[in-house]
Each structure stands twice: as C-alpha cells, then as structure tokens.
Scaffold this active site. Structure first.
Site, PDB file in Angstrom:
ATOM      1  N   TYR A 140      -1.268   9.368   3.951  1.00 38.31           N
ATOM      2  CA  TYR A 140      -2.477   9.548   4.752  1.00 38.31           C
ATOM      3  C   TYR A 140      -2.099   9.861   6.200  1.00 38.31           C
ATOM      4  CZ  TYR A 140      -5.265   7.368   1.021  1.00 38.31           C
ATOM      5  OH  TYR A 140      -5.880   7.074  -0.163  1.00 38.31           O
TER       6      TYR A 140
ATOM      7  N   HIS B 112      -6.100   9.340  -6.255  1.00 39.68           N
ATOM      8  CA  HIS B 112      -7.520   9.042  -6.080  1.00 39.68           C
ATOM      9  C   HIS B 112      -8.032   9.658  -4.793  1.00 39.68           C
ATOM     10  CE1 HIS B 112      -5.380   5.948  -3.824  1.00 39.68           C
ATOM     11  NE2 HIS B 112      -6.411   5.944  -3.004  1.00 39.68           N
TER      12      HIS B 112
ATOM     13  N   ARG C 169      -0.690   3.058  -6.519  1.00 39.21           N
ATOM     14  CA  ARG C 169      -2.074   3.439  -6.727  1.00 39.21           C
ATOM     15  C   ARG C 169      -2.071   4.814  -7.377  1.00 39.21           C
ATOM     16  NH1 ARG C 169      -7.122   2.803  -4.605  1.00 39.21           N
ATOM     17  NH2 ARG C 169      -7.303   2.410  -6.827  1.00 39.21           N
TER      18      ARG C 169
ATOM     19  N   TYR D  30       0.715   6.882  -4.642  1.00 40.97           N
ATOM     20  CA  TYR D  30       1.585   6.275  -3.632  1.00 40.97           C
ATOM     21  C   TYR D  30       1.830   4.807  -3.943  1.00 40.97           C
ATOM     22  CZ  TYR D  30      -2.924   4.900  -1.457  1.00 40.97           C
ATOM     23  OH  TYR D  30      -4.181   4.417  -1.220  1.00 40.97           O
TER      24      TYR D  30
ATOM     25  N   HIS E 223     -11.097   9.007  -1.936  1.00 38.91           N
ATOM     26  CA  HIS E 223     -12.107   8.055  -1.459  1.00 38.91           C
ATOM     27  C   HIS E 223     -13.379   8.784  -1.029  1.00 38.91           C
ATOM     28  CE1 HIS E 223      -9.337   4.556  -0.929  1.00 38.91           C
ATOM     29  NE2 HIS E 223      -8.425   5.497  -0.750  1.00 38.91           N
TER      30      HIS E 223
HETATM   31 FE   LIG Z   1      -6.286   5.296  -0.996  1.00 38.06          FE
END
Ligand SMILES: [Fe+2]
Lengths: 224, 197
Positions: free
Chosen positions: A99, A151, A148, A138, A153
């Site tokens: 991110y 995905h 995770r 990640y 968000h």
């Molecule tokens: Fe996330």
C-alpha cells in the site's frame, strides 16, 4: 433491552482489535436523531471522473505495473432497488502487495505509477465502475506467517454513515486461511468478485461485484 | 458475520469486512481540523462562537489510540446542517461546511470550529465517526455540558443517565473545550448503532 444494538465482535485480523473494540453493546439511535448522523462531505460535489481510474496516478500518466482490471457492480438494497448517488471509496495494494499508506512498513516494492486509492459515485441505476490493478497478496502477520489473500477494500456511504467491505478473488490459495473468510462462512461467496471477459478493452478481465446493503450490515441507508 | 438462513426473497446482504490499517487518509482532499476556514485568504468567516476542542482517543489500557481517522459533522451556529436539501436554506452559512476529517497520528486531536446551534428539538452536538485498525468504525455524538436542552435531547434520553456524562465536552476556558474518547473498557464512551432492524 429494546434500545440496544449490536455487540461488536473482536475481529481476528487486526492487531489492535482487543484493545479498541467497545465492550458494551451499541445503543440504537432513536428516530429523532437518525438524520443528524449522516455526514455530507462537501467533496462529494466535486469528484473527477479520473478518480475511478486507479491504473494511473492521473489522466495521461503511464499505467501502473501489473494486470489492469475492471471492478464494476450495482449498489442496491435487499429489495434490489438501486442506491443512487452514493460515495464509493476503494483502495487496494499494488501488484506486489504494497500500500502507499505511510504505515505500510512491509518493504515490498512501491510502484511510482500506482496510488491505490479511488472514488466514484453510484449512478442513477446504482451502478459503479472502477479500474485498478489486480492487487498482490501480502504477509499481514509476519509474527505468525499469515497472508491476507488478494482483496480490494471499499467504503460505501449512503443516506447514513458507512458500510466497509472487501472484495476477494476466487481461487486465491490464502482465502481458506483468512480469518474474515472463516467468520463469513458460506456467505463468503457474496464477497467474491465474479470474473468476466473484457475482450479488446485493455483489461486483463473484469470483476462484477454487486453490493447489497441491509440485513446485518451495521449501516442504515436511504434509497431516495 | 454469517447471515441466518431465511426463506424470504430478500437479497442476501454483502458482508461487512474489516477496515484494515491502511484506510487511505488521502481520500479527503485535505486533512483539515479547522472548520472556521473553508477557503484560505478570504476575509469572510462563519457566524457564531469560535471554539477549540482538544481531545484524545484511548484504548482499553488507557493508551492513546494512534492512527485513528476521525470525522466530525455538525450544524452551523443556527442549527442548520449543510446537506443538499438545505443548500438554499436562508440560515445556511456559506462559510461553514460542518465536516472535518483528520487522521490523528498519536491519538490526540484539536478541532477548531463554531459552536453548533440546536437543530430542532436536538441539543447542540457534534457527530464523531471513528475509524481505526481493530474496529471498522464506531459513531457517537458529543454534547456541551451546561446546555439546558441536553435535558430533553432524544439521543441523551435514550441512554442510561449515568452514561450521558461521558458524551459531554467539558469547558476548560473561554472558548476552550476538552473531551476524552475511550474506545473500550472502564468509562467506555457510549457508541451508537445505525442498524435499522
Ligand atoms: Fe488490505
């Protein structure tokens, strides 16, 4: 007691859930106070069309690394009625699983052409569309080696407050060990984007992700 | 999280999911905690009493909850919210939006605003939505102590009397106020549910 709402459960994925989850049941909002809980961000007036294209930092800039995908769907209530003119915010990691948020300390590669943040309004039929890059999975919990799955968000603002959700990808090997997936049980299917072909459109593929507001969602939406 | 099995024709609702730690602060055009200035460099100011509210968000251990995203929403000094329906209201203040969004790095915050007026039967209040790692979001409303209309406010009356105190912004000086938000545990701030059913 009739005026008590949900008991928020301590979530399994986030590190600080135990410290930050209220222990008391929520209090139901009396009807006389409901409207006052719905913020109206002045920014809603001025969303640029390019803000739904997350494959570029800005119009005319180079495309980000990875597979461009389309994410589209319909925002509706449980009767299938469209929820119009609602702010949909979307954010996802880059193709490497990183991110751009300042607190992502994973050290995974950044992409100078990827911000990973977009927003749009649902149209008169409740439809929305984003372009983004298929995110990487990640390592969310290095301490226990738990990933995770891929995905995306989303935050949806309607007549009142918010719904926060995530779209997942079918067949991701990390889906089965994801604590949120386990909590959702069979209903996890509702949170998987349905792949569709996008021939000659410059995308790897599209994902249809309809969002139904209602039931146990902790958010009240007006549909006018 | 799973929906109960039902026989109805209603569509199954999408699951709510965790917010995660990377909620983008940059979705807001500007991280702003001064509601008294909607355009810099302009002489016009909103009507009303300018106040400063300092506060903090704490976790179950009394530690500051770092990295929270806060949203504030309030009426102007005349008690009018800037919603699309009110755009032509004669008491709308063109120099006041009433919406602030801010990421607090360490759990402390300072909000500069105009003291809200009473909206209809409601006592003056500020809606606070709190987003954080560990929760999705919670929402509450904060009131001003010593406001007589608190006695008849529908929201305050809807919760047990001993909890009302926890929603009161305390006056600490001329134009200065303070509030502590406790997310969990002893003296936990009452949070509200907007679930319809
Ligand atoms: Fe996330």
């Amino acid at each position: 007691m009739s005026n008590m709402g949900r008991q928020i459960e301590i979530g399994p994925t986030d590190n600080t859930s135990n410290e930050r989850t209220p222990r008391s049941r929520l209090h139901l909002i009396p009807e006389a106070a409901r409207a006052s809980f719905a913020p109206y961000a002045p920014y809603n007036y001025g969303i640029a069309p390019s803000e739904s294209d997350m494959t570029r930092i800005a119009a005319g800039r180079p495309r980000a690394q990875g597979d461009p995908i389309k994410v589209t769907g319909k925002l509706m209530d449980q009767f299938g009625r469209p929820i119009r003119n609602s702010l949909i915010e979307m954010w996802n990691a880059n193709k490497h699983g990183r991110y751009t948020h300042i607190e992502d300390h994973s050290g995974l590669p950044l992409d100078p052409n990827f911000l990973g943040i977009g927003r749009t309004l649902s149209d008169d039929e409740g439809n929305y569309e984003f372009w983004t890059i298929r995110p990487g999975e990640y390592l969310a919990r290095p301490d226990i080696g738990r990933y995770r799955p891929k995905h995306i968000h989303m935050s949806i603002r309607g007549g009142s407050s918010r719904m926060i959700t995530q779209m997942y990808f079918a067949g991701d090997p990390h889906n089965d060990t994801d604590p949120m997936r386990i909590l959702m049980g069979d209903n996890f299917d509702k949170n998987i984007g349905q792949e569709f072909a996008t021939p000659d459109e410059g995308f790897d593929c599209g994902y249809k992700f309809d969002i139904v507001i209602g039931g146990k969602n902790p958010t009240f939406f007006e549909t006018t | 999280m799973a929906q109960p099995e039902t026989k109805s024709n209603l569509l199954t609702a999408t699951n709510e999911d965790t917010l995660g730690p990377y909620y983008p602060i940059s979705l807001c055009d500007n991280d702003s905690m001064d509601l008294t200035v909607i355009r810099s460099g302009i002489i016009h100011k909103p009507v009303g009493e300018k106040i400063t509210i300092t506060g903090c968000v704490k976790d179950i251990n009394g530690q500051l909850a770092n990295g929270c995203l806060l949203e504030f929403w309030q009426a102007n000094a005349n008690g009018i919210y800037r919603t699309p329906d009110n755009e032509t209201h004669e008491l709308l203040d063109p120099w006041f939006n009433g919406y602030a969004r801010h990421r607090t790095k360490d759990g402390n915050f300072t909000l500069t605003t105009i003291k809200p007026g009473a909206c209809g039967e409601r006592a003056p209040n500020i809606t606070l939505t709190l987003f954080s790692d560990g929760i999705m979001r919670v929402v509450t409303q904060l009131f001003f102590e010593d406001e007589p209309s608190n006695e008849t406010d529908a929201l305050l009356l809807s919760i047990p009397e001993e909890l009302r105190e926890r929603l009161m912004i305390k006056k600490t000086g001329s134009g200065d106020y303070n509030i502590e938000i406790i997310m969990a545990g002893d003296n936990e701030t009452p949070f509200f549910d907007d679930l319809l059913s």
